[in-house]
Scaffold this motif. Structure first.
Motif, PDB file in Angstrom:
ATOM      1  N   THR A  24      72.989  65.746  75.817  1.00 10.62           N
ATOM      2  CA  THR A  24      73.047  65.984  74.378  1.00 10.62           C
ATOM      3  C   THR A  24      72.469  64.807  73.588  1.00 10.62           C
ATOM      4  O   THR A  24      71.705  65.008  72.639  1.00 10.62           O
ATOM      5  CB  THR A  24      74.497  66.242  73.945  1.00 10.62           C
ATOM      6  OG1 THR A  24      75.003  67.377  74.647  1.00 10.62           O
ATOM      7  CG2 THR A  24      74.595  66.504  72.454  1.00 10.62           C
ATOM      8  N   VAL A  25      72.830  63.597  73.953  1.00 15.16           N
ATOM      9  CA  VAL A  25      72.352  62.403  73.244  1.00 15.16           C
ATOM     10  C   VAL A  25      70.827  62.342  73.281  1.00 15.16           C
ATOM     11  O   VAL A  25      70.166  62.056  72.268  1.00 15.16           O
ATOM     12  CB  VAL A  25      72.971  61.128  73.862  1.00 15.16           C
ATOM     13  CG1 VAL A  25      72.232  59.889  73.374  1.00 15.16           C
ATOM     14  CG2 VAL A  25      74.440  61.036  73.513  1.00 15.16           C
ATOM     15  N   PHE A  26      70.262  62.616  74.433  1.00 16.05           N
ATOM     16  CA  PHE A  26      68.809  62.599  74.597  1.00 16.05           C
ATOM     17  C   PHE A  26      68.152  63.594  73.648  1.00 16.05           C
ATOM     18  O   PHE A  26      67.204  63.267  72.926  1.00 16.05           O
ATOM     19  CB  PHE A  26      68.464  62.937  76.054  1.00 16.05           C
ATOM     20  CG  PHE A  26      66.990  62.970  76.351  1.00 16.05           C
ATOM     21  CD1 PHE A  26      66.355  61.860  76.904  1.00 16.05           C
ATOM     22  CD2 PHE A  26      66.235  64.102  76.118  1.00 16.05           C
ATOM     23  CE1 PHE A  26      64.998  61.893  77.186  1.00 16.05           C
ATOM     24  CE2 PHE A  26      64.881  64.149  76.392  1.00 16.05           C
ATOM     25  CZ  PHE A  26      64.263  63.040  76.937  1.00 16.05           C
ATOM     26  N   LEU A  29      67.449  56.080  73.564  1.00 14.71           N
ATOM     27  CA  LEU A  29      66.117  55.481  73.441  1.00 14.71           C
ATOM     28  C   LEU A  29      65.059  56.368  74.084  1.00 14.71           C
ATOM     29  O   LEU A  29      63.974  56.573  73.521  1.00 14.71           O
ATOM     30  CB  LEU A  29      66.113  54.095  74.090  1.00 14.71           C
ATOM     31  CG  LEU A  29      64.781  53.330  74.048  1.00 14.71           C
ATOM     32  CD1 LEU A  29      64.395  53.018  72.605  1.00 14.71           C
ATOM     33  CD2 LEU A  29      64.870  52.056  74.875  1.00 14.71           C
ATOM     34  N   HIS A  30      65.387  56.912  75.252  1.00 13.06           N
ATOM     35  CA  HIS A  30      64.453  57.785  75.954  1.00 13.06           C
ATOM     36  C   HIS A  30      64.158  59.040  75.136  1.00 13.06           C
ATOM     37  O   HIS A  30      63.025  59.529  75.093  1.00 13.06           O
ATOM     38  CB  HIS A  30      65.037  58.164  77.318  1.00 13.06           C
ATOM     39  CG  HIS A  30      63.993  58.330  78.372  1.00 13.06           C
ATOM     40  ND1 HIS A  30      64.280  58.629  79.678  1.00 13.06           N
ATOM     41  CD2 HIS A  30      62.637  58.245  78.316  1.00 13.06           C
ATOM     42  CE1 HIS A  30      63.172  58.707  80.375  1.00 13.06           C
ATOM     43  NE2 HIS A  30      62.153  58.486  79.571  1.00 13.06           N
ATOM     44  N   GLY A  31      65.179  59.571  74.467  1.00 14.75           N
ATOM     45  CA  GLY A  31      65.001  60.747  73.620  1.00 14.75           C
ATOM     46  C   GLY A  31      64.074  60.473  72.455  1.00 14.75           C
ATOM     47  O   GLY A  31      63.272  61.335  72.061  1.00 14.75           O
ATOM     48  N   ALA A  74      62.274  52.783  78.222  1.00 14.43           N
ATOM     49  CA  ALA A  74      63.553  53.412  78.552  1.00 14.43           C
ATOM     50  C   ALA A  74      63.646  53.688  80.046  1.00 14.43           C
ATOM     51  O   ALA A  74      64.712  53.507  80.662  1.00 14.43           O
ATOM     52  CB  ALA A  74      63.719  54.707  77.760  1.00 14.43           C
ATOM     53  N   ALA A  75      62.544  54.114  80.649  1.00 17.09           N
ATOM     54  CA  ALA A  75      62.543  54.383  82.089  1.00 17.09           C
ATOM     55  C   ALA A  75      62.835  53.112  82.888  1.00 17.09           C
ATOM     56  O   ALA A  75      63.506  53.161  83.932  1.00 17.09           O
ATOM     57  CB  ALA A  75      61.194  54.980  82.501  1.00 17.09           C
ATOM     58  N   ILE A  76      62.358  51.971  82.407  1.00 17.40           N
ATOM     59  CA  ILE A  76      62.648  50.690  83.076  1.00 17.40           C
ATOM     60  C   ILE A  76      64.140  50.374  83.002  1.00 17.40           C
ATOM     61  O   ILE A  76      64.749  49.925  83.974  1.00 17.40           O
ATOM     62  CB  ILE A  76      61.824  49.552  82.432  1.00 17.40           C
ATOM     63  CG1 ILE A  76      60.330  49.767  82.674  1.00 17.40           C
ATOM     64  CG2 ILE A  76      62.258  48.193  82.977  1.00 17.40           C
ATOM     65  CD1 ILE A  76      59.434  48.797  81.927  1.00 17.40           C
ATOM     66  N   PHE A  77      64.764  50.633  81.853  1.00 18.90           N
ATOM     67  CA  PHE A  77      66.180  50.296  81.644  1.00 18.90           C
ATOM     68  C   PHE A  77      67.122  51.062  82.564  1.00 18.90           C
ATOM     69  O   PHE A  77      68.223  50.590  82.842  1.00 18.90           O
ATOM     70  CB  PHE A  77      66.570  50.545  80.186  1.00 18.90           C
ATOM     71  CG  PHE A  77      66.038  49.524  79.222  1.00 18.90           C
ATOM     72  CD1 PHE A  77      65.699  48.245  79.650  1.00 18.90           C
ATOM     73  CD2 PHE A  77      65.864  49.833  77.874  1.00 18.90           C
ATOM     74  CE1 PHE A  77      65.210  47.295  78.765  1.00 18.90           C
ATOM     75  CE2 PHE A  77      65.372  48.899  76.982  1.00 18.90           C
ATOM     76  CZ  PHE A  77      65.037  47.621  77.432  1.00 18.90           C
ATOM     77  N   TYR A  78      66.705  52.252  83.028  1.00 15.60           N
ATOM     78  CA  TYR A  78      67.570  52.996  83.951  1.00 15.60           C
ATOM     79  C   TYR A  78      67.914  52.182  85.194  1.00 15.60           C
ATOM     80  O   TYR A  78      69.016  52.295  85.749  1.00 15.60           O
ATOM     81  CB  TYR A  78      66.892  54.301  84.383  1.00 15.60           C
ATOM     82  CG  TYR A  78      66.913  55.402  83.364  1.00 15.60           C
ATOM     83  CD1 TYR A  78      68.101  56.012  82.974  1.00 15.60           C
ATOM     84  CD2 TYR A  78      65.732  55.855  82.785  1.00 15.60           C
ATOM     85  CE1 TYR A  78      68.114  57.027  82.030  1.00 15.60           C
ATOM     86  CE2 TYR A  78      65.729  56.871  81.847  1.00 15.60           C
ATOM     87  CZ  TYR A  78      66.920  57.454  81.468  1.00 15.60           C
ATOM     88  OH  TYR A  78      66.927  58.462  80.537  1.00 15.60           O
ATOM     89  N   LEU A  79      66.967  51.368  85.632  1.00 17.84           N
ATOM     90  CA  LEU A  79      67.174  50.578  86.854  1.00 17.84           C
ATOM     91  C   LEU A  79      68.261  49.526  86.687  1.00 17.84           C
ATOM     92  O   LEU A  79      68.808  49.022  87.673  1.00 17.84           O
ATOM     93  CB  LEU A  79      65.857  49.900  87.255  1.00 17.84           C
ATOM     94  CG  LEU A  79      64.760  50.826  87.808  1.00 17.84           C
ATOM     95  CD1 LEU A  79      63.414  50.124  87.791  1.00 17.84           C
ATOM     96  CD2 LEU A  79      65.122  51.276  89.227  1.00 17.84           C
ATOM     97  N   PHE A  80      68.604  49.180  85.444  1.00 19.34           N
ATOM     98  CA  PHE A  80      69.571  48.111  85.195  1.00 19.34           C
ATOM     99  C   PHE A  80      70.845  48.616  84.508  1.00 19.34           C
ATOM    100  O   PHE A  80      71.627  47.828  83.988  1.00 19.34           O
ATOM    101  CB  PHE A  80      68.920  47.018  84.337  1.00 19.34           C
ATOM    102  CG  PHE A  80      67.640  46.490  84.912  1.00 19.34           C
ATOM    103  CD1 PHE A  80      67.650  45.576  85.953  1.00 19.34           C
ATOM    104  CD2 PHE A  80      66.407  46.946  84.436  1.00 19.34           C
ATOM    105  CE1 PHE A  80      66.469  45.099  86.497  1.00 19.34           C
ATOM    106  CE2 PHE A  80      65.218  46.481  84.969  1.00 19.34           C
ATOM    107  CZ  PHE A  80      65.242  45.552  86.008  1.00 19.34           C
ATOM    108  N   THR A  81      71.045  49.925  84.505  1.00 18.20           N
ATOM    109  CA  THR A  81      72.201  50.526  83.840  1.00 18.20           C
ATOM    110  C   THR A  81      73.230  50.960  84.869  1.00 18.20           C
ATOM    111  O   THR A  81      72.911  51.702  85.790  1.00 18.20           O
ATOM    112  CB  THR A  81      71.764  51.748  83.006  1.00 18.20           C
ATOM    113  OG1 THR A  81      70.759  51.339  82.070  1.00 18.20           O
ATOM    114  CG2 THR A  81      72.939  52.336  82.246  1.00 18.20           C
TER     115      THR A  81
END
Length: 407
Positions: free
Chosen positions: A52-54, A107-109, A88-95
């Motif tokens: 939903t957020v996306f 952010l990705h949305g 945003a795709a980079i941040f997934y690796l650090f979440t």
């Protein structure tokens, strides 16, 4: 007379870039709910909120992106959106928390909403006006193909390859989107288009600048069905895991797409020949039957049978509803009608993902899927009053116009 070419270098570039944008979208759409529940100890309602957020941020940014394109140009906004999407795709690796994941999804949305708004505008500029309808049909195939490949690879990644591989692939897809789309040559804006924009800006803001009124009613119908469809996009992989069918979960969207693509040529011809009602009503019934079968599925064949029925029903109905939205608009506002349709539809997807998560926690996904068939059938009534009953009147008007013009 020679036809103007469709598959130019620019069109191919924007086609591939759009494919990787939607590839990333669908890839993460089916895998992140599993990741949130399995790795971050989230509930189904939380998993729905991630979707939903996306979508909410994508919806909010679209009209803003349209205005920014008028001010700064399509190229600047498109490149910026692709960079946001990649970041945003980079941040997934650090979440590693639900809260962090929600921020990254927001952010990705934003990047996705800006990028898809830009691609739709750019491709309309690239296509020759004499073949724009045909070209937009080919362009939409990039999204259809992504809807097949993305979920399949996403479920394979989350179930077999691990989280690091999952997010690395998302990063690669985002990089390929900017690699193919970021180096396009942009044609200068046509002078008449610039004058029209200047005239619109002098008149001040109007609702008609961001929404096409003629597309709103049918878009609401699409959003209603989108609420149920969101339960498939967001939770069918979770449901497959709950009933012990993880091994075939990835094939759900493959079967769905095969039957959707098999039916689409016939549905399109019948739509033109017999009208929307003769296609939409049977498709709604097939969609409802498919949801009943999905809710009752305890074996692989029933699970995949539901995918086939939903592909025939919903998969054939959705392009019919979108075609209605475009046909009702004036030629110069068809692009805006498409944006209106998709934005309102996305509201249904975003709202549905969160609500379905809450209901799924309360009564179970199998019960929800079965009961949703009743909701779908009620949608027949809404379709009839919002559009279906007008078909006869529109047909009479069309015949009069053809007679008066000698067509």
């Amino acid at each position: 007379m020679n036809k103007e070419p469709l598959w130019t270098k620019g069109f191919i570039q924007i086609w591939i870039s759009n494919f990787f944008l939607f590839m990333t979208f669908y890839f993460l759409l089916v895998s992140l709910p599993i990741y949130a529940i399995r790795e971050l100890n989230g509930k189904q309602s939380t998993a729905g909120l991630i979707v939903t957020v996306f979508i909410i941020t994508a919806i909010i940014i679209r009209p803003i992106a349209g205005n920014l394109m008028q001010k700064f140009g399509k190229k600047a906004i498109f490149i910026t959106s692709l960079l946001i999407f990649l970041l945003a795709a980079i941040f997934y690796l650090f979440t590693d928390s639900i809260e962090g994941l929600l921020v990254v999804r927001a952010l990705h949305g934003i990047g996705f909403g800006m990028a898809t708004t830009a691609t739709g505008t750019i491709v309309a500029d690239i296509l020759p006006s004499s073949r724009r309808g045909e070209g937009m049909g080919y362009y939409s195939m990039s999204m259809n193909l992504a809807m097949v490949v993305g979920p399949f690879i996403g479920l394979q990644a989350i179930n077999s390859w691990g989280n690091t591989t999952l997010f690395t692939l998302a990063l690669i897809f985002a990089f390929l989107a900017i690699l193919t789309g970021g180096f396009m040559k942009f044609e200068p804006v046509v002078e008449t288009e610039t004058v029209e924009k200047e005239n619109n800006s002098k008149k001040g803001f109007k609702f008609e600048q961001i929404m096409e009124n003629t597309a709103v009613k049918i878009s609401i119908v699409a959003a209603m069905f989108g609420i149920v469809y969101s339960s498939i996009l967001s939770f069918v992989s979770v449901y497959a895991e709950n009933i012990g069918l993880v091994s075939v979960s990835g094939y759900f969207f493959v079967v769905y797409a095969i039957f959707m693509l098999m039916a689409r040529p016939f549905a399109g011809k019948w739509f033109d020949r017999y009208g929307a009602n003769k296609i939409v009503y049977p498709c709604i019934v097939l969609f409802a039957i498919g949801m009943i079968v999905l809710g009752m599925a305890q074996s692989e064949w029933m699970f995949l049978l539901s995918a086939a029925l939903i592909g025939l029903g919903y998969g054939s109905m959705f392009p019919c509803l979108q075609t209605i939205a475009i046909q009702k608009a004036a030629p110069q506002r068809r692009g805006l009608a498409t944006a209106t349709f998709l934005s309102i539809f996305d509201i249904g997807i975003g709202f549905g993902s969160y609500i379905v998560g809450i209901i799924g926690d309360a009564i179970g996904l199998n019960t929800f899927y079965s009961l949703s068939s009743i909701y779908i059938l009620i949608g027949i009534v809404f379709y009839y009053y919002l559009h279906g009953k007008m078909i006869g009147k529109e047909t009479i008007v069309t015949k009069k116009e053809k007679y008066n013009t000698g067509a």
